[in-house]
Design a protein around this motif. Structure first.
Motif, PDB file in Angstrom:
ATOM      1  N   LEU A 187       0.825  -1.209   0.000  1.00 39.59           N
ATOM      2  CA  LEU A 187       0.000   0.000   0.000  1.00 39.59           C
ATOM      3  C   LEU A 187       0.861   1.262   0.000  1.00 39.59           C
ATOM      4  O   LEU A 187       0.583   2.225  -0.705  1.00 39.59           O
ATOM      5  CB  LEU A 187      -0.930  -0.008   1.212  1.00 39.59           C
ATOM      6  CG  LEU A 187      -2.069  -1.024   1.202  1.00 39.59           C
ATOM      7  CD1 LEU A 187      -2.815  -0.992   2.527  1.00 39.59           C
ATOM      8  CD2 LEU A 187      -3.021  -0.764   0.052  1.00 39.59           C
TER       9      LEU A 187
ATOM     10  N   ARG B 174       1.089   4.033  -3.173  1.00 38.50           N
ATOM     11  CA  ARG B 174       0.439   5.312  -2.893  1.00 38.50           C
ATOM     12  C   ARG B 174       0.933   6.342  -3.904  1.00 38.50           C
ATOM     13  O   ARG B 174       2.107   6.369  -4.275  1.00 38.50           O
ATOM     14  CB  ARG B 174       0.766   5.761  -1.481  1.00 38.50           C
ATOM     15  CG  ARG B 174       0.045   7.022  -1.049  1.00 38.50           C
ATOM     16  CD  ARG B 174       0.310   7.305   0.404  1.00 38.50           C
ATOM     17  NE  ARG B 174      -0.241   6.257   1.242  1.00 38.50           N
ATOM     18  CZ  ARG B 174      -0.038   6.180   2.562  1.00 38.50           C
ATOM     19  NH1 ARG B 174       0.704   7.074   3.167  1.00 38.50           N
ATOM     20  NH2 ARG B 174      -0.585   5.196   3.258  1.00 38.50           N
TER      21      ARG B 174
ATOM     22  N   ARG C 265      -2.126   3.818  -8.029  1.00 39.79           N
ATOM     23  CA  ARG C 265      -3.219   2.933  -7.616  1.00 39.79           C
ATOM     24  C   ARG C 265      -4.387   3.111  -8.572  1.00 39.79           C
ATOM     25  O   ARG C 265      -4.695   4.217  -8.991  1.00 39.79           O
ATOM     26  CB  ARG C 265      -3.642   3.281  -6.180  1.00 39.79           C
ATOM     27  CG  ARG C 265      -4.909   2.598  -5.711  1.00 39.79           C
ATOM     28  CD  ARG C 265      -4.734   1.112  -5.549  1.00 39.79           C
ATOM     29  NE  ARG C 265      -3.749   0.827  -4.529  1.00 39.79           N
ATOM     30  CZ  ARG C 265      -3.134  -0.327  -4.422  1.00 39.79           C
ATOM     31  NH1 ARG C 265      -3.378  -1.289  -5.284  1.00 39.79           N
ATOM     32  NH2 ARG C 265      -2.247  -0.539  -3.469  1.00 39.79           N
TER      33      ARG C 265
END
Length: 539
Positions: A49, A53, A60
């Motif tokens: 994640l 980012r 994403r």
């Protein structure tokens, strides 16, 4: 959003899902203590994640989760092998007493009679025969003797036994004696967990008793494991409710897991099958889940695994509690390849990244064969470029034939049955499976087990004997259905999503009053919104 985690013999898979979309997915090697692999998988999700980012790497995909973190998760679902591993390894099991209510009957075959000696020793197994029990038609075998139970409790205490399993003859027909015995024993043995057979197994005394003893032996471990998992979540900043997968494709909360750890057995294959249904959109099919150590073949009906209708042997112990009907064969990505082109059943397991040829090891594995055939890009392909092409093709044919034979053994009708392949080892299979037609291999198939855990639902089940008076059949059936629905909702299911997925009505001969066994199972989606405000749930 929710996280799904599934622990396999070789890999621990984790996915972060936003609704039905996979936001992030990772594979990490399973560790001996299991918890370490789970933490590593969660850390992998967190790192992915952070990397994805905006401004920190690849963008994403659109969908409102480009700033997601693990603290945004609403629920975590884990399918774990902690408990079945403990049983198979005969390790970390609590000293357990088996109290059977049935004298003067059943004395010829005492508790633990069919257990492997090593497991009897591991649980410091001690059996006690007491009066009580019922016949199949509800008549008493003998009255319960409270003083006898108190003397039994005294001996249990003196021997330092820390968990108790209570089984009464035909308790699924009448639960009265087990409940009364539990009250007496609990008063005499404060703090000692007591497992009751009518809550765990089915008709069949020895098998039901065995399942209850296994559950009791795992109760102490369950508390430590559950607390450890909850602590690991908190350490990573995850405050969402934690659930464990059951072996019927539904979820249980932590309190339920502490009481019934045996319900996690075979949750891995169940998660894989549920994930296969979600990814492929095929609710009725055969599912082949090829992991690093074994291939599990099961049948989905209406999106849920077909349950085994006969006794199930676990670690050499015959049981009859709820389990999916799964055929496991020793074939996986870590399987050793033998000179005669045989595959497995021995496997390098979680040591695959160390021992396979493509990772610089010295062991020829099925993964090496897949890479040599161009079916996978793993490790260094140049390290298997020397493999003989005819040998590679012969091994792949052997694998396809073994899987096709296993699928055929699981079929119960001549009707065509689609086959869905999932798991990281599904790269070993061809696009056409011999005798089965086109093989369905959906996207994200390698983490289908974790997806199955993430999408698991809340269940409510009713399974008992009803007296059906003339003219009241439909009323009784409706009451049973409603009770199952109510149990699912009380467990945290969204009321509008609950539906009946299984229903059985079986007249019981010889019992008075038109006795009928009614079994109803209802499932519904986890009420995520409610969880984000209430912070708790039950299953």
């Amino acid at each position: 959003m929710r996280i799904g985690i599934d622990v396999g013999g070789t890999n621990t898979d984790a996915v972060l899902m936003d609704g039905e979309r996979v936001v992030a997915a990772v594979k990490r090697s399973t560790t001996r203590d299991v918890t370490g692999g789970i933490v590593a998988a969660l850390e992998g999700l967190r790192d992915q994640l952070l990397h994805d980012r905006p401004g920190a790497g690849s963008p994403r995909a659109a969908g409102g989760t480009d700033t997601a973190t693990l603290s945004d998760v609403n629920a975590v679902m884990i399918g774990t092998t902690h408990f079945i591993n403990a049983l198979v390894e005969a390790d970390r099991l609590a000293p357990t007493a088996a109290v059977r209510l049935g004298l003067p009957a059943t004395s010829a075959l005492p508790p633990f009679v069919d257990w492997p000696d090593a497991l009897v020793e591991a649980v410091s197994g001690r059996g006690y025969l007491c009066h009580g029990g019922h016949e199949f038609d509800g008549r008493l075998i003998s009255e319960l003797d409270p003083d006898e139970l108190r003397r039994t409790a005294d001996d249990i205490r003196a021997r330092g036994i820390r968990s108790v399993a209570v089984s009464s003859v035909f308790s699924p027909v009448n639960i009265e004696f087990e409940e009364r015995a539990a009250e007496i024993l609990a008063a005499e043995l404060p703090g000692v967990p007591i497992s009751l057979s009518h809550e765990i197994g089915r008709i069949g005394l020895l098998e039901r008793e065995n399942a209850t003893i296994v559950n009791a032996a795992l109760r102490e471990l369950a508390t430590g494991i559950v607390d450890g998992l909850a602590g690991a979540m908190a350490g990573l900043g995850i405050t969402a409710p934690l659930y464990l997968s059951q072996n019927d494709g539904t979820l249980m909360d932590l309190e339920f897991a502490r009481r019934y750890p045996v319900a996690t057995f075979a949750s891995g294959p169940t998660n894989s099958m549920r994930g296969a249904a979600a990814l492929s959109g095929i609710g009725t099919c055969a599912v082949v889940d090829i992991g690093g150590t074994t291939s599990d073949i099961g049948i989905l009906s209406g999106g849920f695994p077909r349950e085994a209708t006969t006794e199930v042997t676990v670690a050499g112990i015959r049981t009859n509690f709820r389990m999916p009907d799964v055929l496991s064969i020793g074939l996986g990505g870590g399987s050793r390849i033998h000179p005669d082109h045989g595959v497995g059943p021995d496997s390098v397991g979680y040591r695959l990244p160390e021992q396979a040829l493509v990772f610089g090891g010295s062991t020829l594995t099925a993964t090496d064969i897949a890479v040599a055939a161009g079916r996978a890009e793993i490790g260094d392909p140049s390290l298997v470029a020397h493999l003989d092409r005819s040998m590679v093709q012969a091994v792949l044919k052997r694998i396809a034939d073994e899987v096709a034979e296993a699928v055929e053994r699981m079929r119960t009708s001549p009707e065509p049955l689609p086959v869905v392949a999932v798991g990281g080892g599904s790269i070993l299979l061809p696009d056409e499976l011999p005798g089965c037609g086109t093989l369905h291999r959906p996207g994200n198939h390698s983490v289908a087990n974790a997806i199955g855990a993430a999408i698991a639902q809340i269940g409510g089940e009713v399974d008992r004997i009803y007296t059906v008076a003339p003219g009241r059949r439909e009323t009784v059936l409706d009451e049973a259905r409603q009770e199952a629905v109510d149990r699912a909702i009380a467990g945290g299911a969204q009321p509008g999503s609950v539906r009946i997925v299984e229903f059985d009505e079986i007249p019981v001969p010889y019992l008075p009053g038109d006795a009928t066994r009614i079994r109803v199972k209802a499932v519904g989606d986890l009420a995520i919104k409610e969880l984000s405000t209430k912070g708790t749930g039950h299953a």
